[in-house]
Scaffold this active site. Sequence first.
Site, PDB file in Angstrom:
ATOM      1  N   GLY A  50       0.791  -1.209   0.000  1.00 37.64           N
ATOM      2  CA  GLY A  50       0.000   0.000   0.000  1.00 37.64           C
ATOM      3  C   GLY A  50       0.829   1.267   0.000  1.00 37.64           C
ATOM      4  N   VAL A  54       8.736  -2.266  -3.933  1.00 41.50           N
ATOM      5  CA  VAL A  54      10.057  -2.698  -3.486  1.00 41.50           C
ATOM      6  C   VAL A  54      10.807  -3.253  -4.689  1.00 41.50           C
ATOM      7  CG1 VAL A  54      11.349  -4.143  -1.871  1.00 41.50           C
ATOM      8  CG2 VAL A  54       9.089  -3.283  -1.235  1.00 41.50           C
ATOM      9  N   LYS A  70      12.822   0.478  -1.187  1.00 39.93           N
ATOM     10  CA  LYS A  70      11.383   0.725  -1.102  1.00 39.93           C
ATOM     11  C   LYS A  70      11.126   2.165  -1.520  1.00 39.93           C
ATOM     12  CE  LYS A  70       7.213  -0.158   1.421  1.00 39.93           C
ATOM     13  NZ  LYS A  70       6.611  -1.067   2.383  1.00 39.93           N
ATOM     14  N   ASP A 163       3.131  -2.944  11.413  1.00 45.63           N
ATOM     15  CA  ASP A 163       2.612  -3.836  10.357  1.00 45.63           C
ATOM     16  C   ASP A 163       3.267  -5.211  10.459  1.00 45.63           C
ATOM     17  OD1 ASP A 163       1.071  -4.632   8.224  1.00 45.63           O
ATOM     18  OD2 ASP A 163       2.382  -3.771   6.698  1.00 45.63           O
TER      19      ASP A 163
END
Length: 920
Positions: A50, A54, A70, A163
Amino acid sequence: MNHDKTRGEDLTTPLDAAVPIGANAAPTDSLPRGTRVGPYVLEDQIGRGGMGEVYRAMQLEPFVRTVALKLIRDRRLTARQLALFEVERHVLAQMSHPAIAQIYDAGATADGQPYFAMEFVQGQALTTFCDQSALDLRARLALFVRVCRGVQHAHQKGIIHRDLKPGNILVTLIDGQAQPKIIDFGIAAAAVRCLRDSSEERLGTPDYMSPEQAGDTAFDVDTRSDVYSLGIVLHELLVGRRPGAGSSWSIAATREQTWSAPSAALERETADERERLARLRGVHSGPLIKALRHDLDWVVLKATRRDRNQRYDTVALLADDIERFLEHRPLAAVPPSRIYSMGRFARRHRLGIAAAAAMLGALLLGLAVALYGFWQADQQRRIAEQRTGELAQVSAFQQSMLEDIDLQVMGQRLKDSQLAQLSRALQRSEPDPAQRALLEAGFRAALANTNPTDTARSLIGEDVLGRALPVIARDFAAQPTLAGDLQQTVGDVYLALGMHELAERTLRPLVQSRTAQLGAGDPRTFKAEAALAFALNRLGKTADAETLLRDALARAQASQGADGAEALTLAMQLGLNLSDQGRPKDAVPVLERVYAAQVALHGEAHADALTVRNNLGIARIRMGQQAAALQDFSAVLRLRRELLGNEHPDTLSAIANTAAALALNGRVDEAIVLQREAYTLNTRLRGADHPATLTDGNNLASSLMKVDQLEESLAILQSVLEARRRVLGADHPQTLRTMLNLAAGLFRVDRNAEGLAMQRDLLERRERTLGVDHPDTLSARMGLANGLRNAGELAEAERLGRETLAARLRVLPANHPELFETYDALAQILFERELLDEAAALAITAVTGFEAIAGTEQVTTIGAAITAWEILQAAGRLDAAQDLRMRILDPLIARDPSGIPASMRAVREKVLALLATPAA
């Protein structure tokens, strides 16, 4: 064919899951290879989430190395945000821990898009690695502790991940040791803090997100949000799925949901599914549920409390509790009690307690007698309390004895130990080299004729499980339900070890006691009955098993409906029982109904539905519905490849069954490709002597024989037969199936005497173990008849052929392929006996039957047409022979040899040679 057990895994993909670093992806709108981002040159996109994309990239300065880059797309940094971003970069770079992928650098592109450069990790998601490596419970927990230590390190630096999920915890092998690497640590939070002062963007993956993170104040989170996410990951490691897996996610649900314990989630699965999940964790389902219920449930529930003030205050405390479990110490999450503390102490010091038990018992007895009058009331309370603790300890001990039995490994260790003892004895006696070599050779030759697996099986059966049963009966007489649970476990282990007689001896009284104590409608009674029926079936007592299953099924359907869990399990067992009895006509409707119910309940991709469809395919094969069976097996294989991967045991079973169905449908070349795949994979993954590997070898050799690759076929069959005799025993159905194939091959290379001896031995064993009318016995009888024809013993061949035809007409459907094979084979025998009219009638019946079920272009139809053409020619029925040739043989001759399968080319050459031979 490989029968499936009712096992399965609910594999789910987290929302917004990035492809693991190092994996290949198929992204859209990615930057082209060679794009320059600061000092980095992009190579391939390897993930998308989201927050951005990468890439694998090459750092060019100040030194050259591969990194994971990233890139936060569709964002632009202001001057103020660039300054904040620089601060965040330095904070993240302070992390240095083996379990965290290192953040090397951060910056922004020329147009202001931020990026992070981090350590490039090639690995698998945590749960995927644990399942594919079949890590046991202790190894999974030890790996999880290392993850927790990495998270705690970051927390001490003031960095929250936000996360945490299996896809962000990769596991890689370093010098053969599993090393977890947490990726994306703090990156999302850092990016959003810099990009916006006030953001409505919600960070994290919903399935692993804490309630406060999903709430209206999504950025008012602390380290306890990571504790919550780790609790969800731990739940998935323990029982194979997240809490609430399969339900739709919503913010409101995440805020309000209180999860149930892992043990409750596991107990909601079917019995077979529980056992499959437990085996992946190195235990049986009983001990796993016990470990969860007594300890690990508390850890998961504490970590995932809705109110963060009730969770572990730090990840370190969560890791400490897991380490306490691994060391058999009391857990902080478990409410303190004397019994619980005693149990953990006993688990840690089992050997010491066992050594001191007699002395302690004597002391306690003496104390009780001396103080009986004065302390009577208090002593009775203490005895009762101690007895309760002992029951729990004995239960755990009995379960632990049965958890990790590997007979092949145990047998090999026994064999190695005997060889080592011989070596030491010879060293002490110092014989001359020639004598020593002779003694060693003789001892090794003697060992080679023994089966170490059988030795181990006998020791376990008699010295471990056999002794456990009287202990259960004696020590748990006052606890009949607990005694029944332990007795069920012993019976299940007997079944797993193939000790079916001992299983029957254990399970039959259990069924009686369960019925008396719990009632005929209790799920545990049905479980005992299903296990007993399986044992009876394997012992050849199929009629008894059917009676038991029909009675239990009627009760289960009356108490829970036709689609209840136990009712469906018993119905599937009944279908398999009928199929194994050689009654596929009765089995197929039963299995079709169970399959329809499983699909309606769970969908076609659910493990239970796939299991039933696999077994339905086997019944259809036995019924002669080869095309329908191939559809079943192909669908099962496709779904298992998608869900489980190519190397999962269930996928390998599906490969073997699909290949067998392809061969039966005349697609031998395609079958050989699949069979070589399965044989190679199983040899590498399970070893050359594993029963599944031997099944693949047997099937591959059978297909090779059909395309006249006889030398390779016979070599494989001889090896498989020797191994099956050693591993499974001489009378095992699979051993006998290999004997049948090998005998047929021996006749093909004119080794008739060996083939006949093997066929006679095979028939005697099948009649003794399966009965005279079992389909497998009839195959052996027809095989012997064919062998006798090859050897010129036509009178006996005719007798056996007629007996087989009469029996198959009784037990097989009218359109079964084996029935037409019998017509064809008996026609050949009668042809050589010069009984031409009857031979012609049988041969025409065979051709007509094969043509109706397989068409004119199948190998079986063409083979029968060759037989019929020869007989019709000899009988002077030239018009009928010519019609047969024009309809079936000439179209094959007209085909381009390069465009047909190898098996069909071999038949075509045979037809050409036959037609070129002048009529006698």
